[in-house]
Design an enzyme around this catalytic site. Structure first.
Site, PDB file in Angstrom:
ATOM      1  N   GLU A   1       1.648   0.007  -4.745  1.00 59.43           N
ATOM      2  CA  GLU A   1       0.702   1.006  -5.215  1.00 59.43           C
ATOM      3  C   GLU A   1       1.402   2.361  -5.291  1.00 59.43           C
ATOM      4  O   GLU A   1       1.701   2.969  -4.270  1.00 59.43           O
ATOM      5  CB  GLU A   1      -0.484   1.092  -4.251  1.00 59.43           C
ATOM      6  CG  GLU A   1      -1.445   2.220  -4.584  1.00 59.43           C
ATOM      7  CD  GLU A   1      -2.305   2.628  -3.389  1.00 59.43           C
ATOM      8  OE1 GLU A   1      -3.485   2.961  -3.605  1.00 59.43           O
ATOM      9  OE2 GLU A   1      -1.789   2.621  -2.253  1.00 59.43           O
TER      10      GLU A   1
ATOM     11  N   ASP B   1       0.831  -1.193   0.000  1.00 58.55           N
ATOM     12  CA  ASP B   1       0.000   0.000   0.000  1.00 58.55           C
ATOM     13  C   ASP B   1       0.874   1.255   0.000  1.00 58.55           C
ATOM     14  O   ASP B   1       1.956   1.279   0.586  1.00 58.55           O
ATOM     15  CB  ASP B   1      -0.887  -0.024   1.245  1.00 58.55           C
ATOM     16  CG  ASP B   1      -1.818   1.169   1.331  1.00 58.55           C
ATOM     17  OD1 ASP B   1      -2.684   1.292   0.448  1.00 58.55           O
ATOM     18  OD2 ASP B   1      -1.675   1.972   2.272  1.00 58.55           O
TER      19      ASP B   1
END
Length: 632
Positions: free
Chosen positions: A376, A347
């Protein structure tokens, strides 16, 4: 993780910062004890022989420690500002036997002891990695299926609520619910499950824009070593992974290194002031990636982007503190070894310290060479995206991340479905993005997608047009990279993020007691939903069984008049993907594709089963992508 700044009143900001600046000297009157050690246990036979134990408890840091166990050496004890912490640096010799040893702490006549276990490593499958041969299915556990209603809520948690009628509260979906539907994933052609974070989020409800919200999304960790008990806990997670592996499926864990929840146990009693990034007043990250890669950028802009908090309720960890960095790295290794996860999705990757991420990636790759890691980094151009993975560009900093989420191709594919064809519009965008693959060391390791938990639903973005839906899914499942599908896309789940993210995170129909419809079965789906499901199923399973399509070479041709053609091929098979992105049927002359068509006289339409006996010209219906297996 959603990328939006959240405003905070000045007084509220000071109050939250005040939590992190509490005096570290208020523990002197407490009786000394060791209440926890992280990692909770470890293994003999790991390639890296170093282990750092975080020892915590009232005044635990005021003691001197010793360990007596064959093969285990206590090299150094590190103390920090907070007297409740000690960090023990150990080495574990290669021939050390499994077993338990006692950690002994002494302070004058006072003595502390705590048992610690070294386990034997198992031969169970772990860290298998995911490749372009896989098809990943992204699940938000709380919203997918409730397999065990007994764990929906607990009175002893900061957020004791669960109410399916409230889109902002927990709904009760859990890991058992996911395991209950492994046959569904298998039927669809899924080979890997990616779960939004399953680690404990014992967060209080937070006021965001006047609406009280829970941390059902999972991105605000409060205890790294505990799977949230509302999802079933550690044992349920381990059983899911074992069951998935037994079916030949892999599991991707969603990691969060950049931040934790405001209620994390080590935030409520920080080891040191520099455990998190701090500012005189609350400072949110700018979410602007440019200062990271801009050679002419401002250091001030870089600091706000990198060190600012993601939200007021998610403190930003200081990975330049080696104790913080080591804590996060060891947790990643512990997770793979204990649960057997196969890959990591990171993330908010670009918000992390560059060197920390390289160190963390390398530690995983050294221990588990087959593991895949993809992060990400929500950027809008190929060069910026390449910066955060292994690349062929002369950036001052070289990332060692094997893959990344392909946000740039995501934007191009969605634009192509919503724009008319032009020089730089429509399917030209897809072609142009893929034409820049030379910037990556291995573009096949990029993970591709059409939407996810932070985005407007794919079916809504394309105007609920089933022809466009199939066209985009065809690109996703036939172009290069590792395709991923957001839960419910296969049954045409829809919605925009207005008024909130909860609209794109609705419950999967049939996953909860009392649901009027069960979309897990063909009988529960309407005709259009079955059409969509069967389309994905057919193409995903064909892809799974066709190496040329998922792992073969890729050759594309410049789009002309809205027609876009590419080939996937190896020594044994060639697959042609021919797209007509216009609103009218087109007859495509094939002379210009002779480079790949020579030697082939006919083709089978993979999706319909029909045979084309003449490849001189091919008729393509409007808004259609044909998948043709070429034959001699």
């Amino acid at each position: 993780m959603k990328h939006q700044a959240i405003s905070l009143a000045f007084a509220n900001g000071l109050a939250l910062i005040g939590i992190l600046l509490l005096s570290l000297t208020t523990h002197a009157q407490k009786k000394a004890a060791i209440t926890r050690i992280d990692p909770t246990f470890w293994w003999v036979g790991m390639k890296n022989q170093n282990l750092q134990l975080l020892v915590y408890g009232p005044n635990a840091g005021t003691y001197s420690y010793s360990i007596e166990y064959p093969g285990v050496q206590l090299v150094k004890t590190q103390k920090v500002e907070n007297p409740n912490y000690a960090f023990l640096d150990l080495t574990i010799a290669p021939d050390t036997k499994p077993g338990s040893f006692t950690i002994t702490g002494r302070n004058g006549n006072q003595k502390l002891t705590r048992k610690y276990e070294l386990k034997a490593r198992t031969q169970e499958a772990k860290a298998q990695g995911i490749t372009s041969a896989d098809f990943v299915y992204l699940v938000l556990p709380d919203r997918f299926s409730n397999g065990d209603p007994k764990n929906d809520k607990f009175k002893d948690m900061a957020d004791p609520s669960a109410d399916r009628n409230n889109p902002f509260l927990r709904h009760g979906g859990d890991i058992q619910g996911i395991q209950n539907h492994l046959n569904y994933f298998e039927e669809l052609g899924v080979t890997a499950l990616w779960l939004n974070p399953i680690i404990e989020n014992n967060q209080p409800l937070t006021d965001e824009g006047g609406q009280m919200r829970s941390a059902y999304h999972g991105y605000a960790f409060t205890d790294h070593y505990a799977v949230d008990k509302r999802l079933g806990g550690n044992e349920a997670y381990k059983k899911l992974i074992q069951a998935a592996h037994a079916k030949g499926m892999k599991v991707v864990q969603d990691a969060v290194y950049n931040h934790v929840g405001i209620n994390h146990w080590f935030i409520k009693d920080q080891p040191s002031k520099d455990w998190v990034h701090q500012f005189p007043t609350y400072t949110n990250t700018s979410h602007k990636f440019q200062p990271i890669i801009d050679p002419n950028g401002s250091k001030a802009d870089w600091t706000v982007m990198m060190n600012g908090w993601f939200t007021p309720f998610m403190p930003d960890l200081n990975q330049n503190n080696p104790l913080v960095a080591n804590y996060l790295i060891q947790h990643a290794l512990w997770t793979v070894e204990h649960f057997g996860v196969d890959a990591w999705r990171i993330d908010t990757y670009m918000y992390n310290d560059d060197q920390f991420m390289n160190d963390c990636n390398q530690a995983l790759l050294d221990e588990y060479p087959s593991i895949h890691i993809f992060g990400e980094s929500w950027v809008n151009n190929v060069v910026a995206q390449a910066r955060f993975t292994r690349n062929n560009i002369s950036f001052p900093f070289k990332s060692n991340q094997p893959g990344t989420l392909d946000f740039v191709l995501f934007n191009a594919m969605n634009d192509a479905l919503n724009q008319k064809f032009g020089w730089d519009e429509g399917v030209s965008k897809v072609h142009q993005v893929l034409a820049l693959d030379a910037v990556y060391q291995d573009p096949m390791k990029l993970v591709t997608f059409l939407d996810n938990h932070d985005m407007n639903r794919y079916f809504s973005v394309i105007g609920e047009d089933l022809d466009k839906y199939k066209m985009g899914l065809t690109w996703l499942l036939t172009t290069r990279g590792i395709p991923s599908l957001y839960y419910g896309t296969e049954i045409l789940m829809k919605n925009f993020k207005d008024p909130s993210d909860a609209e794109v995170r609705r419950d999967f129909p049939g996953g909860f007691a009392g649901d009027k419809e069960n979309k897990f079965t063909s009988a529960g789906r309407n005709e259009r939903e079955n059409d969509a499901f069967n389309f994905v199923k057919k193409l995903a399973n064909y892809r799974k069984n066709t190496p040329a399509l998922h792992s073969g070479k890729f050759m594309q041709f410049v789009p002309q008049e809205g027609l876009y053609v590419y080939f996937r091929y190896d020594e044994s098979k060639t697959v042609m993907v021919a797209t007509n992105s216009t609103d009218k049927e087109a007859t495509m002359k094939t002379e210009r594709y002779a480079e790949r068509l020579t030697g082939f006289s006919k083709a089978q339409n993979v999706l319909t089963g029909t045979t084309l006996n003449n490849l001189t010209s091919i008729s393509i219906p409007a808004k259609t992508a044909l998948v043709l297996e070429l034959q001699k």
